[in-house]
Design a protein around this motif. Structure first.
Motif, PDB file in Angstrom:
ATOM      1  N   ILE A 160       0.869  -1.184   0.000  1.00  0.00           N
ATOM      2  CA  ILE A 160       0.000   0.000   0.000  1.00  0.00           C
ATOM      3  C   ILE A 160       0.903   1.229   0.000  1.00  0.00           C
ATOM      4  N   GLY A 161       0.736   2.080  -0.996  1.00  0.00           N
ATOM      5  CA  GLY A 161       1.715   3.138  -1.242  1.00  0.00           C
ATOM      6  C   GLY A 161       1.481   4.451  -0.525  1.00  0.00           C
ATOM      7  N   ILE A 162       0.452   4.537   0.334  1.00  0.00           N
ATOM      8  CA  ILE A 162       0.240   5.755   1.114  1.00  0.00           C
ATOM      9  C   ILE A 162       0.114   5.361   2.589  1.00  0.00           C
ATOM     10  N   PRO A 163       0.326   6.299   3.502  1.00  0.00           N
ATOM     11  CA  PRO A 163       0.298   5.952   4.930  1.00  0.00           C
ATOM     12  C   PRO A 163      -1.053   5.386   5.375  1.00  0.00           C
ATOM     13  N   ILE A 164      -0.979   4.407   6.280  1.00  0.00           N
ATOM     14  CA  ILE A 164      -2.166   3.845   6.921  1.00  0.00           C
ATOM     15  C   ILE A 164      -2.111   4.237   8.393  1.00  0.00           C
ATOM     16  N   TYR A 165      -3.126   4.922   8.873  1.00  0.00           N
ATOM     17  CA  TYR A 165      -3.159   5.385  10.257  1.00  0.00           C
ATOM     18  C   TYR A 165      -4.130   4.511  11.056  1.00  0.00           C
ATOM     19  N   ARG A 166      -3.629   3.995  12.186  1.00  0.00           N
ATOM     20  CA  ARG A 166      -4.417   3.101  13.051  1.00  0.00           C
ATOM     21  C   ARG A 166      -4.420   3.670  14.472  1.00  0.00           C
ATOM     22  N   PRO A 167      -5.222   4.687  14.741  1.00  0.00           N
ATOM     23  CA  PRO A 167      -5.166   5.347  16.045  1.00  0.00           C
ATOM     24  C   PRO A 167      -5.601   4.472  17.218  1.00  0.00           C
ATOM     25  N   LEU A 168      -6.293   3.345  16.939  1.00  0.00           N
ATOM     26  CA  LEU A 168      -6.765   2.473  18.025  1.00  0.00           C
ATOM     27  C   LEU A 168      -5.835   1.295  18.284  1.00  0.00           C
ATOM     28  N   ILE A 169      -4.682   1.264  17.662  1.00  0.00           N
ATOM     29  CA  ILE A 169      -3.850   0.060  17.672  1.00  0.00           C
ATOM     30  C   ILE A 169      -3.525  -0.422  19.085  1.00  0.00           C
ATOM     31  N   GLY A 170      -3.352   0.475  20.055  1.00  0.00           N
ATOM     32  CA  GLY A 170      -2.983   0.079  21.404  1.00  0.00           C
ATOM     33  C   GLY A 170      -4.102   0.136  22.421  1.00  0.00           C
ATOM     34  N   TYR A 171      -5.341   0.375  21.977  1.00  0.00           N
ATOM     35  CA  TYR A 171      -6.476   0.469  22.899  1.00  0.00           C
ATOM     36  C   TYR A 171      -7.022  -0.921  23.214  1.00  0.00           C
ATOM     37  N   ASP A 172      -7.595  -1.081  24.417  1.00  0.00           N
ATOM     38  CA  ASP A 172      -8.378  -2.298  24.651  1.00  0.00           C
ATOM     39  C   ASP A 172      -9.846  -2.000  24.370  1.00  0.00           C
ATOM     40  N   LYS A 173     -10.648  -3.056  24.332  1.00  0.00           N
ATOM     41  CA  LYS A 173     -12.031  -2.899  23.868  1.00  0.00           C
ATOM     42  C   LYS A 173     -12.845  -1.988  24.780  1.00  0.00           C
ATOM     43  N   GLU A 174     -12.632  -2.087  26.085  1.00  0.00           N
ATOM     44  CA  GLU A 174     -13.401  -1.247  26.996  1.00  0.00           C
ATOM     45  C   GLU A 174     -13.090   0.232  26.788  1.00  0.00           C
ATOM     46  N   GLU A 175     -11.831   0.545  26.484  1.00  0.00           N
ATOM     47  CA  GLU A 175     -11.467   1.938  26.212  1.00  0.00           C
ATOM     48  C   GLU A 175     -12.165   2.432  24.946  1.00  0.00           C
ATOM     49  N   ILE A 176     -12.242   1.571  23.939  1.00  0.00           N
ATOM     50  CA  ILE A 176     -12.890   1.946  22.686  1.00  0.00           C
ATOM     51  C   ILE A 176     -14.394   2.159  22.903  1.00  0.00           C
ATOM     52  N   ILE A 177     -15.011   1.261  23.663  1.00  0.00           N
ATOM     53  CA  ILE A 177     -16.440   1.398  23.946  1.00  0.00           C
ATOM     54  C   ILE A 177     -16.712   2.673  24.727  1.00  0.00           C
ATOM     55  N   SER A 178     -15.833   2.992  25.680  1.00  0.00           N
ATOM     56  CA  SER A 178     -16.004   4.224  26.460  1.00  0.00           C
ATOM     57  C   SER A 178     -15.966   5.452  25.555  1.00  0.00           C
ATOM     58  N   LEU A 179     -15.038   5.466  24.610  1.00  0.00           N
ATOM     59  CA  LEU A 179     -14.970   6.578  23.661  1.00  0.00           C
ATOM     60  C   LEU A 179     -16.199   6.599  22.751  1.00  0.00           C
ATOM     61  N   ALA A 180     -16.654   5.420  22.327  1.00  0.00           N
ATOM     62  CA  ALA A 180     -17.834   5.361  21.459  1.00  0.00           C
ATOM     63  C   ALA A 180     -19.061   5.932  22.164  1.00  0.00           C
ATOM     64  N   ARG A 181     -19.168   5.674  23.460  1.00  0.00           N
ATOM     65  CA  ARG A 181     -20.285   6.246  24.222  1.00  0.00           C
ATOM     66  C   ARG A 181     -20.181   7.776  24.253  1.00  0.00           C
ATOM     67  N   LYS A 182     -18.969   8.265  24.465  1.00  0.00           N
ATOM     68  CA  LYS A 182     -18.762   9.718  24.494  1.00  0.00           C
ATOM     69  C   LYS A 182     -19.101  10.344  23.142  1.00  0.00           C
ATOM     70  N   ILE A 183     -18.683   9.704  22.088  1.00  0.00           N
ATOM     71  CA  ILE A 183     -18.909  10.227  20.739  1.00  0.00           C
ATOM     72  C   ILE A 183     -20.391  10.181  20.376  1.00  0.00           C
ATOM     73  N   GLY A 184     -21.084   9.144  20.887  1.00  0.00           N
ATOM     74  CA  GLY A 184     -22.486   8.961  20.556  1.00  0.00           C
ATOM     75  C   GLY A 184     -22.728   7.911  19.503  1.00  0.00           C
TER      76      GLY A 184
END
Length: 381
Positions: free
Chosen positions: A303-327
């Protein structure tokens, strides 16, 4: 009054550019909400004047680049004007037997120090409201006074904003958006850092659950509320031929990694066609078979352009907590299954396997064909 954070650390030309973008984003939010207001930028603060302060606070609390918002009382910058305003605000909210503190700041105003201003205001409040106790360490109530060259401000509430950088100051990226939890959170984190998004949805059609379109649009609606008045673009690619090609693979266990590579190839092509600077995905290390270190490496190769993975080091509970905040979080997502999922997806693939499988099903031709059939939807809240 709204505060911005790290923008203040930028060089003068960059700070001016970022503040102009922030002002434009606030103006778009006001217009979208039919709020008639004016915006004044000072060196370290932005003042937004409108009739309905409650609606205004809620609106501003979703603007990227703002660290907090305070309804303020505007007054003169003399000692008497500031102390009179502080007493008026304190009378409205401060009750006897409360531990309180006065926090004062002075910038461009002569004749008294910040400490003198805080002491005088505190003294007048104590005189007017009985049985108060000054506690500068653990107060139950704080009142803030700012003496500035352009005038004085008094407030006792600070509502957190999302922080980050103004949306649109850091280029443009293609975000792979799905009906799941992870991809909108990944997009939000990049939007919060100022990246303008173009959303690419690879629609599975009959190979996906019936609730996928609804949930994907709900995710986009939630994200749109964080850029009020600004347009989000959704590109939908009809991907049934891609999924049919996956079903035709001789090795079923490779379907998931081939699917992820195909999605990145689609995103790369669209990014190049539209001048985007990268791809954003919701990948999270080890969460599913395609997100092992080995598979992420082999999927990304070529893949010739950058791939950004901002959640790479998060655990699932952290992601769910952010999803709740975001709506964007839904506790009852319905049917969002993938009907092409193999019984035992491979967890360790290599680039040669992937390239051979892509060639086997003529995936590049499939990608080119379905991308030409993409539809664009514009979303604005």
């Amino acid at each position: 009054m709204v505060r911005f954070g790290e923008i203040f650390l930028k060089s003068e030309p960059v700070r001016r550019e970022f503040l102009n973008r922030l002002r434009d984003n606030i103006r778009s939010a006001l217009k979208a909400s039919n709020v008639d207001g004016s915006i004044t930028i000072t060196r370290s603060r932005i003042l937004v004047n409108a009739e309905s302060s409650e609606d205004l606070v809620l609106l501003l609390s979703r603007i990227f680049g703002l660290i907090d918002i305070s309804p303020v009382t505007i007054c003169g910058n003399s000692m008497d004007d500031l102390c009179d305003a502080a007493l008026k605000v304190a009378r409205s909210h401060l009750v006897p037997h409360t531990k309180f503190a006065v926090r004062a700041r002075r910038e461009g105003v002569d004749g008294f120090s910040s400490q003198e201003l805080a002491a005088e205001a505190g003294s007048r409040i104590i005189t007017a409201i009985p049985d108060l106790k000054v506690d500068l360490t653990t107060p139950e109530y704080e009142i803030f006074i700012e003496a500035r060259k352009e005038g004085g401000m008094v407030y006792d509430t600070r509502i957190p904003g999302p922080g980050g950088l103004p949306y649109g100051t850091q280029g443009k990226a293609v975000s792979l958006i799905s009906a799941g939890i992870d991809s909108p959170v990944a997009a939000w984190l990049m939007m919060r850092r100022g990246v303008r998004m173009v959303f690419l949805h690879i629609a599975p059609g009959k190979f996906g659950g019936t609730d996928i379109p609804k949930n994907m649009l709900n995710n986009l609606s939630a994200l749109s509320r964080w850029v009020p008045g600004l347009e989000l673009r959704l590109v939908t690619v009809p991907a049934e031929p891609l999924y049919q090609a996956l079903m035709d693979l001789s090795e079923a266990k490779l379907r998931c990694v081939i699917c992820k590579r195909a999605m990145l190839l689609l995103a790369e092509q669209y990014a190049r066609d539209t001048g985007c600077d990268g791809i954003v995905t919701g990948d999270n290390l080890g969460q599913v078979a395609t997100q092992t270190l080995h598979n992420l490496a082999s999927i990304s190769t070529g893949i010739g352009i950058p791939i950004y993975r901002p959640l790479i080091g998060y655990d699932k509970e952290e992601i769910i907590s952010l999803a709740r905040k975001i709506g964007s979080f839904s506790s009852e997502p319905g049917d969002t299954s993938c009907h092409a999922l193999p019984p035992r997806p491979v967890t360790k693939s290599d680039t040669a396997q992937i390239e051979a499988s892509l060639a086997q099903v003529s995936m590049k031709a499939v990608i080119s064909d379905i991308l030409s059939q993409a539809t664009i939807t514009k979303i604005k809240l």
